[in-house]
Structure formats: structure tokens, C-alpha cells
Scaffold this motif. Sequence first.
Motif, PDB file in Angstrom:
ATOM      1  N   HIS A 144      41.749  34.745  38.456  1.00 26.42           N
ATOM      2  CA  HIS A 144      43.212  34.802  38.512  1.00 26.42           C
ATOM      3  C   HIS A 144      43.684  34.690  39.960  1.00 26.42           C
ATOM      4  O   HIS A 144      44.665  33.991  40.262  1.00 26.42           O
ATOM      5  CB  HIS A 144      43.723  36.106  37.890  1.00 26.42           C
ATOM      6  CG  HIS A 144      45.124  36.416  38.253  1.00 26.42           C
ATOM      7  ND1 HIS A 144      46.207  35.781  37.662  1.00 26.42           N
ATOM      8  CD2 HIS A 144      45.653  37.246  39.186  1.00 26.42           C
ATOM      9  CE1 HIS A 144      47.328  36.232  38.207  1.00 26.42           C
ATOM     10  NE2 HIS A 144      47.030  37.120  39.137  1.00 26.42           N
ATOM     11  N   GLU A 154      46.036  26.457  38.632  1.00 26.93           N
ATOM     12  CA  GLU A 154      45.229  26.519  37.397  1.00 26.93           C
ATOM     13  C   GLU A 154      43.926  25.746  37.554  1.00 26.93           C
ATOM     14  O   GLU A 154      42.858  26.217  37.164  1.00 26.93           O
ATOM     15  CB  GLU A 154      46.002  25.882  36.238  1.00 26.93           C
ATOM     16  CG  GLU A 154      46.897  26.829  35.465  1.00 26.93           C
ATOM     17  CD  GLU A 154      47.813  26.064  34.505  1.00 26.93           C
ATOM     18  OE1 GLU A 154      47.412  24.971  34.012  1.00 26.93           O
ATOM     19  OE2 GLU A 154      48.927  26.538  34.289  1.00 26.93           O
ATOM     20  N   ASP A 190      37.205  37.838  35.943  1.00 31.18           N
ATOM     21  CA  ASP A 190      38.471  37.267  35.464  1.00 31.18           C
ATOM     22  C   ASP A 190      39.608  37.537  36.450  1.00 31.18           C
ATOM     23  O   ASP A 190      40.502  36.712  36.629  1.00 31.18           O
ATOM     24  CB  ASP A 190      38.810  37.750  34.040  1.00 31.18           C
ATOM     25  CG  ASP A 190      39.016  39.241  33.945  1.00 31.18           C
ATOM     26  OD1 ASP A 190      39.624  39.696  32.956  1.00 31.18           O
ATOM     27  OD2 ASP A 190      38.568  39.977  34.853  1.00 31.18           O
ATOM     28  N   TYR A 191      39.525  38.678  37.120  1.00 30.13           N
ATOM     29  CA  TYR A 191      40.545  38.973  38.133  1.00 30.13           C
ATOM     30  C   TYR A 191      40.420  38.012  39.313  1.00 30.13           C
ATOM     31  O   TYR A 191      41.411  37.475  39.811  1.00 30.13           O
ATOM     32  CB  TYR A 191      40.403  40.418  38.615  1.00 30.13           C
ATOM     33  CG  TYR A 191      41.250  40.741  39.825  1.00 30.13           C
ATOM     34  CD1 TYR A 191      40.654  40.978  41.067  1.00 30.13           C
ATOM     35  CD2 TYR A 191      42.640  40.780  39.738  1.00 30.13           C
ATOM     36  CE1 TYR A 191      41.426  41.261  42.181  1.00 30.13           C
ATOM     37  CE2 TYR A 191      43.410  41.059  40.858  1.00 30.13           C
ATOM     38  CZ  TYR A 191      42.799  41.303  42.068  1.00 30.13           C
ATOM     39  OH  TYR A 191      43.567  41.567  43.168  1.00 30.13           O
ATOM     40  N   GLN A 248      47.144  43.822  32.600  1.00 30.84           N
ATOM     41  CA  GLN A 248      46.729  42.925  31.510  1.00 30.84           C
ATOM     42  C   GLN A 248      46.495  43.691  30.213  1.00 30.84           C
ATOM     43  O   GLN A 248      46.274  43.088  29.179  1.00 30.84           O
ATOM     44  CB  GLN A 248      45.436  42.180  31.865  1.00 30.84           C
ATOM     45  CG  GLN A 248      45.434  41.454  33.196  1.00 30.84           C
ATOM     46  CD  GLN A 248      46.713  40.710  33.477  1.00 30.84           C
ATOM     47  OE1 GLN A 248      47.150  39.858  32.686  1.00 30.84           O
ATOM     48  NE2 GLN A 248      47.349  41.034  34.590  1.00 30.84           N
ATOM     49  N   GLU A 274      46.442  32.355  41.700  1.00 27.53           N
ATOM     50  CA  GLU A 274      47.637  32.973  42.278  1.00 27.53           C
ATOM     51  C   GLU A 274      47.727  32.743  43.781  1.00 27.53           C
ATOM     52  O   GLU A 274      48.799  32.410  44.305  1.00 27.53           O
ATOM     53  CB  GLU A 274      47.596  34.479  41.978  1.00 27.53           C
ATOM     54  CG  GLU A 274      48.786  35.258  42.476  1.00 27.53           C
ATOM     55  CD  GLU A 274      50.075  34.923  41.754  1.00 27.53           C
ATOM     56  OE1 GLU A 274      50.007  34.556  40.561  1.00 27.53           O
ATOM     57  OE2 GLU A 274      51.150  35.014  42.382  1.00 27.53           O
TER      58      GLU A 274
END
Lengths: 795, 291, 167
Positions: free
Chosen positions: B269, B248, B265-266, A784, B273
Motif C-alpha cells: 500500500h 497502483e 500488504d501495508y 483496514q 501511496e
Amino acid sequence: MTAAAGLPSDRMDGAYGPVRRKEDARFIRGQGLFVDDIQRPGMLYGAVLRSPLAHARIVSIDTAAALAHPRVRAVITGQALQHRELAWMPTLSQDVQAVLATDKVRFQGQEVAFVVAEDSYSARDALELIIVEYEPLPAVIDARKALDPAAPVIRDDLAGRLDNHIFDWQAGDQAATDAVFAAADVVVTQDMLYPRSHPAPLETCGIVADMDRVSGKLTVWSTTQAPHVHRTLYALVAGLPEHKIRVISPDIGGGFGNKVPIYPGYLCAVVGSILTGRPVKWVEDRSENLMSTSFARDYHMHGELAASSDGRILGLRARVLADHGAFNGSAQPTKFPAGFFHIFTGSYDLRAAHCTVTGVYTNKAPGGVAYSCSFRITEAVYLVERLVDVLAYELGMDAAELRMKNLLRPEQFPYTCPTGWEYDSGDYPRALQLAMDMAGYPQLRREQAEKRARGEHMGIGISFFTEGVGAGPRRHMDILGLGMADGADLRVHPTGKVVLAISCQTQGQGHETTFAQIVAQELGMSSDDVEVVHGDTDRTPFGLGTYGSRSTPVSGAAAAMVARKVRERARIVGAALLEVGPADLEWENGRWQVRGDRDQAKTIAEIAMAAHSSLELPDGVEGHLDASTVYNPPNLTYPFGAYICVTDVDAGTGEVKIRRFIAVDDCGVRINPMIVEGQIHGGLADGVGMALMQVMAFDADGNCLGGSFMDYLMPTSMECPSWELGQTVTPSPHHPIGAKGVGESATVGSPPAIVNSVLDALRPFGVRHADMPLTPANVWCAIQGHPVRTDLAIP
Amino acid sequence: MQVPAYVEYEKATSVQHALALLARFGPEARILAGGHSLIPMMKLRLVQPETLVDINGLRELSYVKVTDGELRIGALTRHAQLLDSAIAGRHFAILHDAEKVIADPIVRNWGTVGGALCQADPSEDLSAVFAALKASMVIQQADGSRTVPVRDFFTGPYATVVAPGELLTEIRVVIRPGGSSAYAKVGRRAGDWPVGAAGAAIWLAGDTIAAAGIGLTAVGARHFAAAEAEEFLRGAPVTEASLRRAGEIAAEHCHPSSDQRGPADYKRHLASELTIRALRRALRRARGQEA
Amino acid sequence: MQITVNVNGADHSREVEPRLLLIHFLRDHLGLTGSHWGCDTSNCGACVVWLDETPVKSCTVLAVMADGHRVRTVEGLERHGELDAVQQGFAECHGLQCGFCTPGMMLTARWLLDHHPDPSAEQIRESISGQICRCTGYENIVRSVRWAAEHAAAAREDGGLATEARA
């Protein structure tokens, strides 16, 4: 295949070869003797109470309830030790460390009190009955802030101490290096962290201390990689006469540098035995091992590489901040506070290099030199191999081609690098080429290109390393003033069987087998006829122990030299037996033979019997063949290697899969190739751990987040590929049998290969560098565009 | 090694006996099944029960069977047994996907499905699995039993609706045709707790998604489920775009915390995913394109 | 409380506290120190023994849970003085260095071969994935188990010799 008859073995010419290990006979039956297996009559059990806080003043310690527990026999505090002047002990780096805290605690997990009880469960229960009142203090956790003017002073126990600075050290030629940098076409700069990690041998540290009140003899069974050094230290620290101390290393379940220092728990057990008059066993649990014993690495490095625009490497500069924890307890030769880091010049033909290392205190456990680092060579090799890859990245050059262009050439050996190391021998391009051939390097690059076009991320990473092992010449290298020479004694029985007593100490390296092979090779006998004794200070000569891959270079050399002394004595006796002069004999086919007459020859066994017989002995021998020696190595030995790692990265999750790992090692003459390969396999797994999952992290309050194997992670059989090994053999010119050390080579060489591979895979994302460990989260963050700092946990 | 504090011990000889023992020894008594959640906590002295009620002898609680159109799993079923169960794998591939990556093969020999669920770790894989499958939890009481939907079972970290004196005995999942399931997990090494994981179950009606179940763990998803994403998928066309949008939405509605395993945030994600990947795989299986 | 555990074919009765871990019962009460321990969190597998034909981490099992059951430790791998093929394989293929993880690895390997006599390298790796070795990098452990599989097969063809697998 029957059991009792023993185990199979292959024999090559002579005694070198993949001989099966003698020590296996007990281990495969579960009959190893490790410290926690030891039972002594009347034995008591110790447990350590540890600080929950990283930095705090001790207000009070109330041990009354613990003492009242019916199974408790003693409770020791820092105050009690103070009366015996044992509350502090010297470290291996000219500092002092608290045995049990008196004024303050300085890291989470620091020893505060010691309980001795009739059984281990009661000892554990009694810890909860000790009430300690703490006054928390602000903690210094981030090494980069340790020297801030406002940082709390950790070591106010040291007179005149006004900050957290420990040392400054430098090596190389600063002026010459600055000049090279100033004139260079290209300068690449990269900050990189070698995170704090921990060697975590599977067996934790422990001791059984038995002070015999009648004889005044202290016997200690302990997990120690250096039994003689420990004996001398116990004498100095505890004020006991050294000839009344016996240190025994029984079987050790892995050392990796973790079992070099003397830990407070050991001394507490000794004191406990003195107080109670009974043996005291103390074996730490895993969280104690991880949180309080010698950590490894924790080098914050700023590296610079100067080069020409066509990729010729000209100079290297490094500025290092070394986090040493709350006490400077790192274990390296006295004159080298940063160990051998200044070998960071690596395997390349440089004009100049200069490095500075600043050591600081933080509120963490002491240590620094451990986990197969070869005295900081892991850090040095990581720095240079990452910088070379960053240079390749900046110049758009292939990483293998760039290395091949700059590797030292065989005709340059022996080679003195810009910081003074004299590399003994090597053919570097040949090793790199072999690794590339084994890997199928061009095909891998083609595959990578095809995959990139499809949006798949495959990486090829290279590491070329030069190690310096076998510390070391005594005028340069000592541990606490004890020169790093090692002894060996050889006794030859009348029937020709031989007993070798060595000072180094195996923790799985197979010394009982390999050292027998060394002697057998020199004396023309089977290694079955050689018994190796080690690990007991009452039965072995003085030496500095096993770490830093020094066993083969130093102790192995001593074994060869003492065997040659025996052989020379045997020449004199053999000559008398054959009624010729000693000069008439030549050593042929494992016998002393009259020149040109193979019927007139004697084996060592025959000569041994004769030496004990009524044979009239000439001058030069007294009646047996026994000999002893102390080997003072003239230099280190310099094994080297070329490693190539192929990884596949899932960009959607950050997961890394190691597909292949090719390792070409050169450790000179190989006594037992099977054992050498085993050592390399183990070190390569270390690299997987460090590169992909290991960090001893802390939060802002100084809580250690790596206190168990749930969070301080070990690589499993699933993360390790099937290792592909190759070899070249470049004998050491100065070692008696041409051998070099190898135990730590793979731990040194593998992390940069893996990191370089992952970063190579991430090249399309413009990632120039990311720090270890490259966990899925850290890889994803790098993709990122915001690689993270891995040593401090996100609050 | 760390060792537990003193504790008393009783061996139950039947479910009724277990319940009677729980009643007798009160809230400081704990059920001991495989012990692979409880005993580690006791060794670290994070919990110190007064009495252990050992139910390992209650073989009648160890089964995997199909009854009345439901897959029924006894609470004492070992992870290894569930992984080995052909019936379980045939009806719900997600169960095998997940069990393969729960703990390690040796721990799976002794740890139980019921024990893992009652431990209610916020990172428990099976919580997400059964949330995706919209399972029901059968809880035995002294005078009967009650059935609780899995999405009402967990009340917080390490907390469930199983009250003192009660025993989880069975997990039930309704078998519906026309669908399949899958699990996707990211860990830092084999056997690790998930950094993030998602389970998906999907039922098709032609080119439309008739229904979906999405379970999430280790990312602070409410009731270990992505209910909003499931709602979105109901009636949605079977397209990659539908799956992406579902991912999402799942990510928007979870609340991961930053810790050593990764930053928030990972994990967010990953929620997206892995939801997409689990859905994708479940879909392929539902269409017979993958085993 | 009083418990009786059959260990390697022999019954042992002892008075123990309920909190006593099975690994400590074996090591400290019965003196069978071949099984080891290396962590606090059931991760390392140095303590693996068989409990009724099933490998378990004995640090996470209470001794009282083994009351009336059978335990097999590394000391029980040998049969009538003859080494098991797994033990021979580990010695032949350098599958051990310090020896600390070895008993647990061998007991898992023995179980694997009893159920899957011809396992692939991948299957072997998966079977030991819950056990840590710090010395060998796992490669030679895999080769050792393969050796045992191949030699047991050869022995079976020969009509059953010393390498006969445990029934």
C-alpha cells in the motif's frame, strides 16, 4: 557568569523551590563517575557468552581455545560455578535463575560462559573461541500457548515441575462483582495487550568487582538502584560475610527499574575477581541489555466494565495472563506477585471489582517489573482508562464527560477502593477540569468535528490516573523478606554544616539537591549547607533503594523525620544556651526563639557549636546533635493526574503526529518544582515510546527482534511535543511534609492518553481498539479493519 | 559496546593509490569512507575484512558540481554536504527531501553518498533517489573507468557490480528542463530506515507527462525502480487519475516482505501511496506551485 | 600503529590497533571519560564528539581515522576555567538529569549555535534528533540551548564576556 564560582539558583521562601541542582557541576564538565569510568590497578575485563537459541539442551562446552588466548586469564562455565554452588541464584520472586547455564538454555541471550581478559577487546575476541554444542528444543514463545497440555516444560530444573504455570493470584470480591455485572445495563469487554518493552536506560548495566585477598573484603561498584539489598544478596548468595562487602553505586545513567535486580554478569565478575585476585570489570553492551536484563510489562489483559445505560461505572473485572519469561525474576514486594495491579479500579467510584492474574513461563528473558511501572500500575491504569474509553465509544458519550461523571469526589477521601487500597487524598474533578481548560477542550472538539467533515483525522485522548507509590509499610511490603522501611542519618558539624546520609539511590532524580532542600527546610538553613551522601553501603544506613517512585515518600520522609529529631535535640541544647526551659522555646523563622522575644533566639549552627563546647548539657542530649531514624511508612502515597493528548493521524500512511500533550499532575507538596517537572517530561516521553513504537517482539523460533536501537525504538526530540504542564497540590495527610512520589506518574498516565487519542482519531473508521505500539503499519491495519497482534512478528 | 575483530589498515593518498592497495590486498580488503555502514557491520562482526583502505583523505572525490549538463556528485561527498548543496537542491529537490530524512544529522556529517550506495541495503533511501533520477555510476579501475546505469548497479541485497579492485568515484544525473522531483518516506521514528519510500522525478510537456522516473526502496522493487509505472506515465495526461494509476502499477510490481516494520500488504500500500504523493509533489514543484 | 590526535588542544600520541574505536581511544587510552557510549548501532549519540569542527558519533569512527586530526570533547567545552554558555544553560534550565547523554547533547548544541546563533525550537530539536535522552523528554534540553543562545547574544552586546562563543 564565571565558572568556578558555581551555578545560579533561585530561592523562594524557605528551602523549597526551583533550586538549581548541585550534581550538575560535575555532569556538565563531563566529570560524572559512571561504572565504566572506573579504573582500578590491575583491572581485568569480563565478557559473557550468550545462547543464540531460545530453548536448547547444552551438549558440551569447549573452552580450551579461549583459555589458550594469550590475554585471557579465566574462563568460567556453569559447571565451574556448580562446584561452588553458585550456578543458580535466587530471584526477587522466590524462584531461581541460572547464573551460567548448566543443563539447558531457556532464552535467547541467556548467559552460558564468562571470559576474563586483560582488555575488553580481547575478552570479546575470546568469546568466539568458546565452542558450545546445543541440541535445539521447541520453544514456548506465545504466552497464550504456555499452558497448552503439549507445551514443552521450560523449568524442568525445578523438582516436580510438569508445566509452565507459575502462580495464580486474585484480588477483590468475586461474588459482589459478578452480582454487579449480572445486574448491569451495559457490559463492555475488551482484550488488550500491554506489550513487552524494556526500560533501556542510556547507560547499560555493569560492575567492577574487587575482592581483596588480604583483607577478605569485596568491594563492588555497580549500577544498582538498591545498593544495600545487593549487599545483603551477595552475602546470602556468595556466602561472604556481609560486613566484608561494600557496594557502591557511583553515578548511574538512568535506572527506570532496569538496575534493581542482580544479574548473572555481576556474580560472574565477583567470581572472576575471587579467582584471579584482581578487579574485574564487566559492562554489558546494548544488545545484552535489551535481550537479557529485566524487561517490562507483557500483560495479556481481558477487561470488562459494567455500567448503567447513562454512563455510571459500576464494576470492573480483569483476567490477566502474565508472561514472566524463563525465570520468575520480577521485582515487587513479596506478597504481591502481580505487583499493585489490583489498583486497576482506578480513579472512579465503583461498587465492586475483581481481578485474577496467572503467571506463566516462556522462553524469554526474565523480569516484568521495570520501566517505571510502579509495580504494575502502568498495566492497571492502561486497562481501566482504555475500558472507560471503550465505554464512551459504546455509549456515544464524550470521554471527558464520562470521566467527570464517575471520578471520586474530594469528600470521599481517604477512600478505600474495592480491592483494598486506601487512597490518601485527592481532588480529581479539579485536576481534570484544569487539564480541559489548559487544552481548550470544547474548541478542540469543534476543530475535530470540522476536520472530520473534511476527511482529516484528529484525535483527543484523555487519561486520568491514580498512582500508589512509596512502598511501603513493612508489615505488608518486603523484598525477599527485607521490610520496605528506609533509614536516614544526620550529622551536624560544630560549624553547623550538615551531612545527610540516605539509603535511597539517585539515578538522575536530583536527590543531592532535593534531599538537601528537605533538611534545610526543617532546620532553617540554606540547602548549600547540607551535603547529601548516598550510594555507598559503608557510609549510609540500610534501605531498600530507589524505584517505584519511593524516594520522596519513604526516604524523603525519613530525611524530614531525622531533621526534626535533630531540631528537637537542638531545642534542648538551645534552651540550656538561652537559660530557659525547652518548653519556653518556639521554632520561628528558622531559629529556636524564646516565646515572644525575637532577640533571644539561636540558629541550628549556633546551637551545634554550643553542643560541642564546654556548655553543661542537660539530660536528653549527649554532646552533639546527630540523629538517625528508620521510617516505616504508614501507607503508600497516591499522586494522580489528568492528561490530554491531541494527535493528527495520516490515514493514508498510518503515521501519527502528537500535536499537543497537556499534563496536570498532583504529587502533593513539591520540594523542587523544576525537578518535578523534569521527571514528568521524561515520563511523558516514555509514553510516546510505548504507545507509538516500542515492543520487544519475537519470532516463532524465539529470536528476539528487539536487540538493538534499530528495532527497539526510542522516541527522539522529533516525536515529543513541547509538553504543557499544570499542577494541583493536594498534600498527603500522612507524609511528614505532605509530599507524594512523582517519578513514574507520567509513564503511568501517558500511554493510555496517547492510545485513546489515536483511537479517537480513528473513530470514523469504526476502530474500537488496537494494541500498542501504534506504528504506522499497525494504525493502517486497524483502519483496514484488521488490527494486528503486536508482540509476535509476522513470520 | 560491541567491537570489531582484528583488521589491518592502510591510508590511501590518491585514487590510484587506493586502487593499488585494493589490488594488493585482494577481495578481503574493504574501502573505508565514512564507515557508517561498514563499521557498524564490523562491530556486530557481520563482516570481517582483513584490510581497510581508508579513502577519507581523497578530497578530490568530495564535490557537487554541474559539468556538461550533468549534476556530478563525488562518491566521498558526505550526506550533510549534499543536503547543504544549493546546486543539488536547485536542480533536484528530491536530493534534499531525501537527505533530510536519511539517518540523523550527526551520522550525515560523516556517512558518504558513495558509501551508502555501495552498502546496497535493500532499504537504502539513496538507491531509490538515484533510481528515480536514472543516474549513472562512474566506477574507477586501475586502467580506466566504466559507467554503469544505476538500474544495473545493484545485483541484490548488499551487492553491487563494483568488483574487488574497483572504486565508485562519481554519481551523475542528467539535468533536463521542465521538470522537478520529490521524495516521500514513512518511518517509525525520526532517523529510522524506511518502512517504505518513493522518489519521483517528472518532466512535463504542457498538460502531458513527457517522462517520469520512480524509485522505490524497502519494498522489494526490482532495481529500486517502478519501471512499469514510469512507462504508463509517459505521455499520460497530468491528472490525479494518472498519478493514482501509476501508484497502483508501482505497487503491483514490487515484492515487499513482512517484518517488524510492517506486513507486506501495508508496504505494498505504501508503495502506491508514496509514489502518488511523491509524484504529486514533484508535479506541484514543476508547475512552480511549491518550493 | 602509532597515531597522534590533537584532543582539546593538546597532542596525544599512542600505539593503537586499527580496530580501536575513537570513543575507546578517548575514554580508555586518554582517560577522558566525559564522552560515553550507550548502544551498538550508532543510534544513541552518547558518544558525540567533534572531529575537526564536525560532530560525529565516535563509536562509529576508528581512532586511526583521527590520526593527524583534531578532536573536541566535553572536557574541552570550558575555556580557561570558564564554562561555555551551553554548559551554563543546561544547569540553569535543568537540561540534564542522569547526565549520561549530556556531553553529546552539549557538543551538538555548541556546534549548532556556532552556525545558527538564534535557532528556533524546531531547529534545536532537529539538530539533536539523532541523540537519545531517557530522562528529560527533551523539553528542557531545548530550553537550555535557547538560554545559551539568548545569553551569548546578550554577552556579545556587552562586549564579550565569559559566554563568548568559540571562534
